[in-house]
Design a protein around this motif. Structure first.
Motif, PDB file in Angstrom:
ATOM      1  N   ASP A 205     -45.699 -32.765  -9.088  1.00 56.29           N
ATOM      2  CA  ASP A 205     -46.259 -34.118  -9.065  1.00 56.29           C
ATOM      3  C   ASP A 205     -45.383 -34.987  -8.167  1.00 56.29           C
ATOM      4  OD1 ASP A 205     -46.907 -36.856  -9.697  1.00 56.29           O
ATOM      5  OD2 ASP A 205     -47.942 -36.111 -11.474  1.00 56.29           O
ATOM      6  N   ASP A 240     -51.125 -31.069  -9.831  1.00 58.25           N
ATOM      7  CA  ASP A 240     -51.720 -31.396 -11.120  1.00 58.25           C
ATOM      8  C   ASP A 240     -52.909 -32.343 -10.985  1.00 58.25           C
ATOM      9  OD1 ASP A 240     -49.712 -33.230 -10.285  1.00 58.25           O
ATOM     10  OD2 ASP A 240     -49.580 -34.085 -12.288  1.00 58.25           O
ATOM     11  N   VAL A 243     -56.273 -29.991 -10.991  1.00 59.93           N
ATOM     12  CA  VAL A 243     -56.499 -28.928 -11.979  1.00 59.93           C
ATOM     13  C   VAL A 243     -57.893 -29.026 -12.586  1.00 59.93           C
ATOM     14  CG1 VAL A 243     -55.778 -28.048 -14.226  1.00 59.93           C
ATOM     15  CG2 VAL A 243     -54.049 -28.680 -12.521  1.00 59.93           C
ATOM     16  N   PHE A 268     -47.070 -29.806 -15.335  1.00 58.75           N
ATOM     17  CA  PHE A 268     -48.058 -28.913 -14.737  1.00 58.75           C
ATOM     18  C   PHE A 268     -48.641 -27.959 -15.778  1.00 58.75           C
ATOM     19  CE2 PHE A 268     -48.877 -25.561 -11.239  1.00 58.75           C
ATOM     20  CZ  PHE A 268     -50.138 -26.085 -10.987  1.00 58.75           C
ATOM     21  N   ALA A 271     -51.127 -29.685 -17.964  1.00 54.03           N
ATOM     22  CA  ALA A 271     -52.411 -29.905 -17.286  1.00 54.03           C
ATOM     23  C   ALA A 271     -53.218 -28.615 -17.200  1.00 54.03           C
ATOM     24  CB  ALA A 271     -52.167 -30.469 -15.888  1.00 54.03           C
TER      25      ALA A 271
END
Length: 330
Positions: A205, A240, A243, A268, A271
């Motif tokens: 991220d 992320d 996803v 991550f 997610a």
């Protein structure tokens, strides 16, 4: 199952429009097979070059503005692409803060050859580097390499199954292979989609969460931004963000006290699991980053993951024969 991601939908619409160079192995001409005298060990003693693995270097998979994009092909031993059943392939993406590093670095050459020795035709990819080439140049290049591998000519040339292409990356390369796994949607055997992803120590991220002060300028240089407050690319470059439930299985490994905060991996994994994606999460005690984490135990866990997720959906069928089985009655 996770609800539809509004950020992903908005971005999709907007986006439509070891660090030592391997010595003594320079290719000749456009393409050459590397021959290494003996074994060259990287800074991680668990990663060493393998002189027995046929390695064809500097294959051009594309070009941008006259600049060739190159990859290396590491081939399994005793594999005949013309006669053996097609095999799952793996694309390897090096790290280096998106700004340095190469497929030629000793440790990354060793990763390519280790995966090839394990039975996978493996392709180590170079990509355009920041800051001269900010996002999305690198992910565009890596995506182009996967699409190139799916071309019928390359499928036949390397004996690969285009339905079973996996990805492996560390550090900045982990960010890129994670984008490969999440940025698309739908079937995993088309375009730049991949069927399984291994990411080690990925900065996932890039929107300013879970980042150390010294890594902020690295991210901004890659994103082509001056400040984090005015950086629309940050969300698009964060795996992320994209996803969804159609994404491939992921293997996420991260050290507990390393340069990329462990929270990046946790964000991550949450997610992915919220979306129902098959996710293996491994934490390694200590400060080792990316492929420096690799030891025999982690190698085996990665190979077990690929064996499960890249297995053929149908077993090969033995050729028909008129001969009766050996134990048949006369």
């Amino acid at each position: 199952m996770r609800a539809a991601n509004p950020t992903r939908a908005a971005l999709g619409a907007a986006l439509l429009g070891a660090v030592v160079l391997l010595a003594g192995c320079a290719p000749t001409g456009d393409e050459a097979t590397t021959e290494v005298e003996g074994v060259v060990v990287s800074s991680n003693p668990n990663l060493a070059t393998d002189p027995e693995i046929p390695t064809t270097v500097d294959i051009e998979y594309g070009a941008v503005d006259g600049q060739p994009l190159l990859l290396d092909a590491c081939s399994p031993l005793d594999f005949d692409a013309l006669t053996d059943p097609a095999r799952a392939a793996i694309v390897v993406v090096h790290g280096g803060s998106w700004a340095r590093g190469s497929k030629n670095d000793i440790a990354w050459r060793a990763v390519c050859q280790w995966l090839a020795r394990s039975g996978y035709p493996t392709f180590a990819v170079n990509y355009r580097l920041a800051p001269a080439n900010p996002y999305p140049a690198a992910i565009d290049d890596v995506s182009a390499a996967v699409e190139w591998l799916r071309e019928p000519e390359q499928v036949a040339r390397f004996g690969i199954d285009p339905d079973r292409i996996g990805a492996f990356g560390g550090s900045a390369g982990a960010n890129l292979v994670s984008l490969l796994g999440t940025r698309g949607t739908g079937a995993l055997d088309e375009g730049a989609r991949v069927a399984a992803v291994v990411e080690l120590s990925g900065p996932i991220d890039l929107t300013g969460v879970a980042v150390t002060d010294d890594f902020v300028p690295v991210q901004l240089a890659y994103l082509g931004c001056v400040t984090a407050d005015d950086c629309p690319a940050a969300s698009a470059a964060s795996a992320d963000t994209w996803v969804d439930e159609t994404d491939p299985p992921f293997f996420v490994a991260h050290s507990t006290d390393e340069m990329i905060p462990l929270e990046q991996a946790r964000i991550f994994v949450r997610a992915l699991r919220d979306a129902g994606v098959d996710t293996t999460f491994v934490t390694v005690e200590g400060r080792l980053h990316s492929i420096a984490m690799i030891d025999d135990g982690l190698k085996q866990r990665i190979l077990d993951f690929y064996a499960r997720t890249l297995a053929p959906t149908e077993l090969p069928v033995a050729p028909a024969t008129d001969e009766p089985p050996a134990d048949a009655a006369p």
